[in-house]
Design an enzyme around this catalytic site. Structure first.
Site, short mmCIF file in Angstrom:
data_model
loop_
_atom_site.label_atom_id
_atom_site.label_comp_id
_atom_site.label_asym_id
_atom_site.label_seq_id
_atom_site.Cartn_x
_atom_site.Cartn_y
_atom_site.Cartn_z
N ASP A 101 0.84 -1.20 0.00
CA ASP A 101 0.00 0.00 0.00
C ASP A 101 0.88 1.26 0.00
OD1 ASP A 101 -2.04 1.78 0.38
OD2 ASP A 101 -2.89 0.80 2.16
N ASP A 122 -10.67 4.21 -1.21
CA ASP A 122 -11.26 3.19 -0.33
C ASP A 122 -12.78 3.08 -0.46
OD1 ASP A 122 -8.65 3.10 0.46
OD2 ASP A 122 -9.07 3.20 2.60
C1 GLA Z 1 -5.47 2.35 2.88
C2 GLA Z 1 -6.00 1.21 2.00
C3 GLA Z 1 -7.01 0.40 2.77
C4 GLA Z 1 -6.38 -0.13 4.06
C5 GLA Z 1 -5.81 1.01 4.88
C6 GLA Z 1 -5.02 0.52 6.08
O1 GLA Z 1 -6.46 3.28 3.16
O2 GLA Z 1 -6.56 1.70 0.83
O3 GLA Z 1 -7.48 -0.67 2.00
O4 GLA Z 1 -5.37 -1.04 3.73
O5 GLA Z 1 -4.94 1.82 4.09
O6 GLA Z 1 -4.43 1.54 6.80
#
Ligand code: GLA
Length: 405
Positions: free
Chosen positions: A160, A230
């Site tokens: 990520d 998200d």
């Molecule tokens: C980002 C990602 C999410 C999750 C969070 C965790 O927002 O897009 O899917 O993994 O980080 O902190």
């Protein structure tokens, strides 16, 4: 026998032995890393801790999820990865190797437990110094982290961008080409480190769909890449993300999938009809099916949606073609996904807040008027009249069909 010939014979013996050893070593070392299409021939299916547990997830939650994946029948329906998202990381040891924090006292043991259930295990990190929740990322320790994951028995990594975005911004400013090059380099670096371990690890890119990742995600080793920001547990956000995938189909295929984010089914923010839309749309999109609810405490309705075999079969179809939107009028949309053997999956969606009557014409998908249709949520055959099928679609709902000639 002369002393000379004895020496020669001994030398020859050692030469043969040496060559045999060398060939064996090379053959072993060259055991080929699976191709992307072998690693993820169909969209990955599993469970991830984030959407329900967020930062509170601990070892007991993950064990309970793994156990429930088996006992509920989800494993039998095709779900296999148990993935811990953010907040498992502790500090690095004196040699720089990452340690789990106190929520995960025995990571290798936990992974062994997941494997003992016949499931696979996934973990999470970031190319930045910090993850999105502020935990330790892989920055400066990419090779070591890949080696640790391989040693522990990890089968899947979600990587990520998080704080690495800030580093990119500092170095590349608004130069989009440079931003993209830095992202590509960061993801490729981890991909190469994973490959170097020799352990097959599915590589999941998460950078929120920036820099048209679908155009380069596969070339840096990604087996799937997030195409959006998200998801949230409400119809508006889920539908916005899902219906916005139109246009990305050509970038997906066996080994490399568009990922519109994890499922929110069973988390409480959507009606049954909305969750059926979620599951249907993700299946038509050949999206990864990563459940995000509390598997150990789910209702029979949630389980029925998550394990609808006919809908899962659409998602997991071997052809690996992502569906496309072929028709739209006001709040009504028709999406189609070609399936192996010539069948087609069709989703009739109603985006509006009230029920709508919709007429689906078989000619829309180039099928004859007498084609066979099965409703995948009602589990019954339905019939067209003069090649037209008129049906009421609930508010925010879907009618999903499998159509064969
Ligand atoms: C980002 C990602 C999410 C999750 C969070 C965790 O927002 O897009 O899917 O993994 O980080 O902190």
């Amino acid at each position: 026998m002369t002393g000379m010939s004895i020496t020669r014979r001994i030398l020859r013996k050692y030469a043969v032995l040496g060559t045999t050893l060398l060939v064996a070593t090379v053959l072993y070392a060259q055991k080929p890393y699976p191709t992307a299409a072998q690693l993820s021939p169909t969209p990955p299916m599993g469970w991830n801790s984030w959407n329900h547990f967020h930062g509170s997830v601990n070892e007991a939650d993950v064990k309970a999820a793994a156990k429930a994946m088996v006992s509920s029948g989800m494993k039998a329906a095709g779900y296999k990865y148990i993935i811990i998202d953010d907040t498992w990381q502790g500090k690095r040891n004196a040699q720089g190797f990452i340690q789990p924090n106190s929520k995960f006292p025995d990571m290798p043991g936990l992974i062994k437990y997941v494997h003992s259930l016949g499931l696979k295990f996934g973990i999470y990190s970031s190319p930045g110094p910090k993850t999105c929740a502020g935990y330790t990322g892989s920055y400066g320790h990419v090779k070591q982290d890949a080696e640790t994951y391989a040693k522990w028995g990890v089968d899947y990594l979600k990587y990520d961008l998080c704080s690495y975005g800030k580093i990119i911004h500092e170095k590349a400013g608004n130069n989009m080409a440079k931003q993209r090059a830095m992202q590509e380099a960061a993801y490729e670096k981890m991909h190469k480190a994973l490959v170097a371990t020799g352990r097959p690890i599915v590589f999941s890119l998460c950078q929120y769909g920036t820099n048209s990742v679908w155009k380069w995600g596969a070339s840096v080793g990604g087996n799937l890449w997030r195409t959006t920001g998200d998801i949230q547990d409400n119809y508006a956000r889920m539908a916005k993300i899902g219906f916005n995938q139109a246009g990305l189909a050509k970038y997906a295929g066996p080994g490399h999938w568009n990922d519109p984010d994890m499922l929110e089914i069973g988390n409480g923010g959507m009606s049954v009809e909305e969750e059926e839309t979620h599951m249907s749309l993700w299946a038509l999109l050949a999206a990864p099916l990563i459940a995000g609810n509390d598997l150990a405490h789910m209702t029979p309705e949630t389980l029925a949606i998550l394990t609808n075999r006919a809908v899962i079969a659409v998602d997991q179809d071997k052809l690996g073609k992502e569906g496309t939107r072929i028709w739209q009028e006001g709040p009504l949309q028709v999406w189609v996904k070609p399936l192996e053997g010539g069948a087609k999956a069709v989703g009739l969606f109603n985006y509006s807040g009230s029920p709508h009557i919709m007429t689906f014409k078989l000619s829309m998908i180039g099928f004859p008027a007498d084609a066979h249709m099965r409703d995948l949520w009602k589990h019954e055959n339905v019939h067209a009249k003069d090649g037209k099928y008129t049906v009421e679609i609930p508010r925010h709902g879907v009618v999903m069909l499998r159509v064969t000639r």
